[in-house]
Design an enzyme around this catalytic site. Sequence first.
Site, PDB file in Angstrom:
ATOM      1  N   CYS A 115       0.814  -1.231   0.000  1.00  0.00           N
ATOM      2  CA  CYS A 115       0.000   0.000   0.000  1.00  0.00           C
ATOM      3  C   CYS A 115       0.844   1.276   0.000  1.00  0.00           C
ATOM      4  O   CYS A 115       0.320   2.359  -0.263  1.00  0.00           O
ATOM      5  CB  CYS A 115      -0.968  -0.004   1.174  1.00  0.00           C
ATOM      6  N   HIS A 248      -3.230   7.215   2.053  1.00  0.00           N
ATOM      7  CA  HIS A 248      -3.654   5.897   1.580  1.00  0.00           C
ATOM      8  C   HIS A 248      -5.039   5.615   2.150  1.00  0.00           C
ATOM      9  O   HIS A 248      -5.314   5.871   3.323  1.00  0.00           O
ATOM     10  CB  HIS A 248      -2.654   4.832   2.053  1.00  0.00           C
ATOM     11  N   ASN A 278     -10.223  -0.191  -0.258  1.00  0.00           N
ATOM     12  CA  ASN A 278      -8.765  -0.103  -0.179  1.00  0.00           C
ATOM     13  C   ASN A 278      -8.182  -0.729  -1.446  1.00  0.00           C
ATOM     14  O   ASN A 278      -8.261  -1.942  -1.627  1.00  0.00           O
ATOM     15  CB  ASN A 278      -8.283  -0.851   1.072  1.00  0.00           C
TER      16      ASN A 278
HETATM   17  N1  ACO Z   1     -18.849  -8.571   8.856  1.00  0.00           N
HETATM   18  C1  ACO Z   1     -19.394  -8.828  10.041  1.00  0.00           C
HETATM   19  N2  ACO Z   1     -18.676  -9.210  11.122  1.00  0.00           N
HETATM   20  C2  ACO Z   1     -17.346  -9.315  10.960  1.00  0.00           C
HETATM   21  C3  ACO Z   1     -16.710  -9.061   9.726  1.00  0.00           C
HETATM   22  C4  ACO Z   1     -17.532  -8.677   8.641  1.00  0.00           C
HETATM   23  N3  ACO Z   1     -17.026  -8.389   7.414  1.00  0.00           N
HETATM   24  N4  ACO Z   1     -15.387  -9.252   9.868  1.00  0.00           N
HETATM   25  C5  ACO Z   1     -15.171  -9.608  11.152  1.00  0.00           C
HETATM   26  N5  ACO Z   1     -16.354  -9.655  11.808  1.00  0.00           N
HETATM   27  C6  ACO Z   1     -16.606  -9.978  13.208  1.00  0.00           C
HETATM   28  C7  ACO Z   1     -15.527 -10.871  13.786  1.00  0.00           C
HETATM   29  O1  ACO Z   1     -15.802 -12.229  13.491  1.00  0.00           O
HETATM   30  C8  ACO Z   1     -15.643 -10.562  15.254  1.00  0.00           C
HETATM   31  O2  ACO Z   1     -16.734 -11.271  15.770  1.00  0.00           O
HETATM   32  P1  ACO Z   1     -16.667 -11.911  17.260  1.00  0.00           P
HETATM   33  O3  ACO Z   1     -16.481 -10.750  18.188  1.00  0.00           O
HETATM   34  O4  ACO Z   1     -17.997 -12.583  17.385  1.00  0.00           O
HETATM   35  O5  ACO Z   1     -15.499 -12.839  17.237  1.00  0.00           O
HETATM   36  C9  ACO Z   1     -16.010  -9.080  15.275  1.00  0.00           C
HETATM   37  O6  ACO Z   1     -16.532  -8.773  13.974  1.00  0.00           O
HETATM   38  C10 ACO Z   1     -14.864  -8.175  15.588  1.00  0.00           C
HETATM   39  O7  ACO Z   1     -13.772  -8.541  14.764  1.00  0.00           O
HETATM   40  P2  ACO Z   1     -12.430  -7.718  14.818  1.00  0.00           P
HETATM   41  O8  ACO Z   1     -11.472  -8.259  13.808  1.00  0.00           O
HETATM   42  O9  ACO Z   1     -11.972  -7.627  16.236  1.00  0.00           O
HETATM   43  O10 ACO Z   1     -12.947  -6.310  14.343  1.00  0.00           O
HETATM   44  P3  ACO Z   1     -12.256  -4.909  14.453  1.00  0.00           P
HETATM   45  O11 ACO Z   1     -13.086  -4.028  15.269  1.00  0.00           O
HETATM   46  O12 ACO Z   1     -10.803  -5.005  14.795  1.00  0.00           O
HETATM   47  O13 ACO Z   1     -12.362  -4.402  12.966  1.00  0.00           O
HETATM   48  C11 ACO Z   1     -10.981  -4.135  11.034  1.00  0.00           C
HETATM   49  C12 ACO Z   1     -11.697  -5.114  11.933  1.00  0.00           C
HETATM   50  C13 ACO Z   1     -12.010  -3.309  10.277  1.00  0.00           C
HETATM   51  C14 ACO Z   1     -10.156  -4.927  10.019  1.00  0.00           C
HETATM   52  C15 ACO Z   1     -10.087  -3.238  11.905  1.00  0.00           C
HETATM   53  O14 ACO Z   1      -9.247  -3.986  12.728  1.00  0.00           O
HETATM   54  C16 ACO Z   1      -9.268  -2.329  11.079  1.00  0.00           C
HETATM   55  O15 ACO Z   1      -9.765  -1.398  10.516  1.00  0.00           O
HETATM   56  N6  ACO Z   1      -7.959  -2.573  11.003  1.00  0.00           N
HETATM   57  C17 ACO Z   1      -7.107  -1.821  10.124  1.00  0.00           C
HETATM   58  C18 ACO Z   1      -6.706  -2.725   9.078  1.00  0.00           C
HETATM   59  C19 ACO Z   1      -6.807  -2.146   7.718  1.00  0.00           C
HETATM   60  O16 ACO Z   1      -7.336  -1.096   7.454  1.00  0.00           O
HETATM   61  N7  ACO Z   1      -6.229  -2.874   6.828  1.00  0.00           N
HETATM   62  C20 ACO Z   1      -6.204  -2.495   5.474  1.00  0.00           C
HETATM   63  C21 ACO Z   1      -5.022  -3.091   4.861  1.00  0.00           C
HETATM   64  S1  ACO Z   1      -3.583  -2.497   5.578  1.00  0.00           S
HETATM   65  C22 ACO Z   1      -3.245  -1.125   4.853  1.00  0.00           C
HETATM   66  O17 ACO Z   1      -3.783  -0.790   3.840  1.00  0.00           O
HETATM   67  C23 ACO Z   1      -2.274  -0.306   5.540  1.00  0.00           C
END
Ligand code: ACO
EC number: 2.3.1.180
Length: 321
Positions: A115, A248, A278
């Site tokens: 990225c 980004h 993304n």
């Molecule tokens: N739909 C519904 N529920 C979901 C989904 C989905 N698509 N994905 C995960 N869940 C559920 C999980 O199973 C979990 O359920 P549980 O509590 O029953 O086990 C719950 O949601 C929470 O999951 P987490 O992974 O803890 O969710 P979080 O609040 O951390 O959000 C996310 C996830 C959006 C990926 C967040 O961590 C984030 O934004 N991270 C940044 C990563 C990012 O932006 N990466 C992009 C690539 S990297 C880059 O470009 C730099």
Amino acid sequence: MIYARIAGTGSYLPGDPVSNDDLVKRGIDTSDEWIVSRSGIRSRHLAAADTGASDLALVAAERAIEAAGCEAEDIDLIIVATSTPDYIFPSTAALVQSKLGIRNGGAAFDVQAVCSGFIYALSVAEKFIRSGSNKRALVIGAEVFSRILDWSDRGTCVLFGDGAGAVVLEASECPGILASALHADGSHHPILCVPGGVASGQVIGDPFLRMDGQAVFKFAVKVLGDVANEVLDAAGVQTSSIDWLIPHQANIRIIQATAKRLGVPMERVVTTLDHHGNTSAASIPLALDEAVRTGMLRPGHRIVVEGVGGGFTWGAALIDF
Ligand code: ACO
């Protein structure tokens, strides 16, 4: 003194938007509410199976060349940032050069910094131009991330999209890129990776994107704030003189937290994440081109572009547009 200036921008998104509800209809166990509240993404574009990164890159490149008012033959350097190349080799840049009809051209090569790839490619092109070895570079970010997503992993597949963005960077006596900074720390590679490859006709390891979302989130906010301040300090420029921050486009919460750390109001942050998702290395030039074509970003504006991605890698550039 020779500087490198952006002379034109272009971009391309394949097909129709695919909404969060469309993903639900395709059988992914998710909801519009979950995706919007966690990431800010409402829709993304997904390339058809027969479309490669070079096809997306070609259209973005043609549009950037037209905007720059030059011809393909005037390009003497092509750098494509991509983690989803058409082939293992030749490079996507070589394929784009061929599709543009350039024969016996200048250097063409790919940069792989996920990225942060566009920032890496832009910074490398700037150094070629400032050294005097090249006059006009095509710098492209192009991705078909849909190919490396595990569509049974709802925690990652809903976040990404496909697309390409490009700029023509040319030698100029007027300042363009004022400062840039690139960094990497490979010890963080397990939190965001595609830990597989191909050997002897077999997939070795895991060919899909794997991510520890919360670890990525914390890392991204810290380094994006630091690297933006680094380029501002290097040029002796105050944050208040920045017209646009173009980060980004990974997650709206990362963008908001970074803007807050830098003291940049969200009204001065370009966000396209809601309708692009993304798009990895393509996200910054896609946002840049949209800002230009909608009239937000105009000649004379001062911008900071910045990215962070797998590796981990990160970087920023301060640019007079
Ligand atoms: N739909 C519904 N529920 C979901 C989904 C989905 N698509 N994905 C995960 N869940 C559920 C999980 O199973 C979990 O359920 P549980 O509590 O029953 O086990 C719950 O949601 C929470 O999951 P987490 O992974 O803890 O969710 P979080 O609040 O951390 O959000 C996310 C996830 C959006 C990926 C967040 O961590 C984030 O934004 N991270 C940044 C990563 C990012 O932006 N990466 C992009 C690539 S990297 C880059 O470009 C730099």
